[in-house]
Design a protein around this motif. Structure first.
Motif, PDB file in Angstrom:
ATOM      1  N   PHE A  16     137.650  62.878  93.535  1.00 57.79           N
ATOM      2  CA  PHE A  16     137.723  62.128  94.786  1.00 57.79           C
ATOM      3  C   PHE A  16     137.509  60.630  94.537  1.00 57.79           C
ATOM      4  O   PHE A  16     138.054  59.791  95.250  1.00 57.79           O
ATOM      5  N   GLY A  28     140.264  57.875  95.498  1.00 61.44           N
ATOM      6  CA  GLY A  28     139.928  56.649  96.215  1.00 61.44           C
ATOM      7  C   GLY A  28     140.512  55.424  95.540  1.00 61.44           C
ATOM      8  O   GLY A  28     141.061  54.527  96.199  1.00 61.44           O
ATOM      9  N   SER A  43     140.484  59.824 103.180  1.00 58.50           N
ATOM     10  CA  SER A  43     139.582  60.644 102.350  1.00 58.50           C
ATOM     11  C   SER A  43     138.755  61.592 103.221  1.00 58.50           C
ATOM     12  O   SER A  43     138.467  62.725 102.808  1.00 58.50           O
ATOM     13  N   VAL A  72     132.904  63.351 100.129  1.00 53.86           N
ATOM     14  CA  VAL A  72     134.222  62.940  99.632  1.00 53.86           C
ATOM     15  C   VAL A  72     134.480  61.465  99.970  1.00 53.86           C
ATOM     16  O   VAL A  72     134.963  60.696  99.134  1.00 53.86           O
ATOM     17  N   ALA A  73     134.131  61.064 101.187  1.00 48.68           N
ATOM     18  CA  ALA A  73     134.366  59.672 101.606  1.00 48.68           C
ATOM     19  C   ALA A  73     133.535  58.697 100.773  1.00 48.68           C
ATOM     20  O   ALA A  73     134.025  57.616 100.413  1.00 48.68           O
ATOM     21  N   ALA A  90     135.208  58.421  97.359  1.00 45.94           N
ATOM     22  CA  ALA A  90     136.467  57.673  97.483  1.00 45.94           C
ATOM     23  C   ALA A  90     136.200  56.191  97.726  1.00 45.94           C
ATOM     24  O   ALA A  90     136.896  55.324  97.167  1.00 45.94           O
TER      25      ALA A  90
END
Length: 298
Positions: free
Chosen positions: A44, A48, A73, A200-201, A204
């Protein structure tokens, strides 16, 4: 090493450590709260970075690419949790490792199909392209200071969310007793989906802001994944505070290990063996505290 060089290396170490925390913090959340060993977390970070390159080429600005990349993301995290990860909640760690390793291979293949195998550079915003003079002969890039500031802001937001909000209280309760939280009428599956998308964000975002200084290349997620697992082990599994301390320690050891010269007789320990320094640090910490600096004995 004079004071100006020491100060530059210290700033580099803090910036690297904070960036590691942004990635490892998501990894810690996903494991500590959901109990999922996510080997695909580094992928991830790579996604990103590629999103930053692709979107900045499309919009012509990294300022627009970053929020768009965060939204994409989050959508990716929600989809993956719904399609794959939720099936792992009641399975053992072996199944988690096998599925998330398979996810690494799938993401790498998709990356090759969509973005190719070339190395790409991401232009940094003109506003942050200057340097701040430290001495008459040395200066420090503003962009690296901006990376540190972004990491600090998002780390504080993460702390506030988990420790000071009702949503954070429900997430912490779900990590302790999933069945009890469900019996109170709280949709624990929705909470877990949110936590996975948040992790995940964060990974990323770290890839997006690091892209202008580290370039964008195939396999970059696997490199950072190993170091992030070392961060989690040093800090203590499931401890966000431990991940922060572990990331800063690794940042200091790795950065100064590459520039400091240390000899025993005619044998040079540093910088020749700097690549081993983070693993030596992990070994020393585990000998002293087997559960990590802030981990709890099970």
């Amino acid at each position: 090493m004079d004071f100006a060089t020491f100060l530059i290396q210290l700033l580099n170490a803090v910036q690297y450590g904070l960036l590691l925390f942004l990635i490892a913090g998501g990894l810690t959340l996903i494991f500590g709260i959901m109990g999922i060993i996510n080997l695909a977390h580094g992928s991830f970070y790579m996604v990103g970075a590629y999103l930053a390159w692709s979107l900045s080429m499309h919009f012509g600005s990294l300022w627009l690419a970053i929020p768009a990349g965060i939204v994409l993301s989050v959508i990716l995290g929600l989809l993956l949790e719904w399609l794959l990860i939720r099936r792992l909640y009641r399975l053992g760690h072996l199944q988690q490792v096998l599925l998330t390793y398979g996810l690494i291979l799938i993401v790498e293949e998709l990356r090759s199909i969509v973005w190719g195998d070339e190395v790409h550079g991401v232009p940094m915003p003109e506003l942050l392209s200057a340097s701040i003079p430290l001495t008459d002969t040395l200066s420090y890039p503003v962009y690296r200071l901006w990376i540190s500031a972004v990491c600090v802001v998002f780390s504080l937001l993460l702390y506030f969310l988990i420790q000071r909000t009702r949503l954070g209280m429900m997430i912490r309760a779900g990590a302790t007793n999933r069945e009890m939280v469900q019996s109170l009428g709280i949709d624990i599956d929705l909470l877990y989906r949110f936590v996975f998308a948040l992790g995940v964000a964060l990974a990323a975002l770290a890839g997006m802001i690091a892209a202008p200084v580290s370039s964008v290349f195939p396999g970059m997620g696997n490199q950072v994944l190993i170091v992030c697992f070392v961060v989690v082990v040093i800090g203590g599994i499931g401890s966000v505070k431990g991940a922060l301390v572990g990331a800063l320690l690794i940042g200091l050891v790795d950065t100064f290990g590459k520039v400091v010269e240390l000899k025993i007789g005619d044998f040079r320990l540093l910088p020749e063996l700097a690549g081993m320094s983070v693993y030596l640090l992990m070994a020393v910490v585990l000998l002293w505290r087997p559960a990590g600096l802030f981990g709890k004995r099970s």
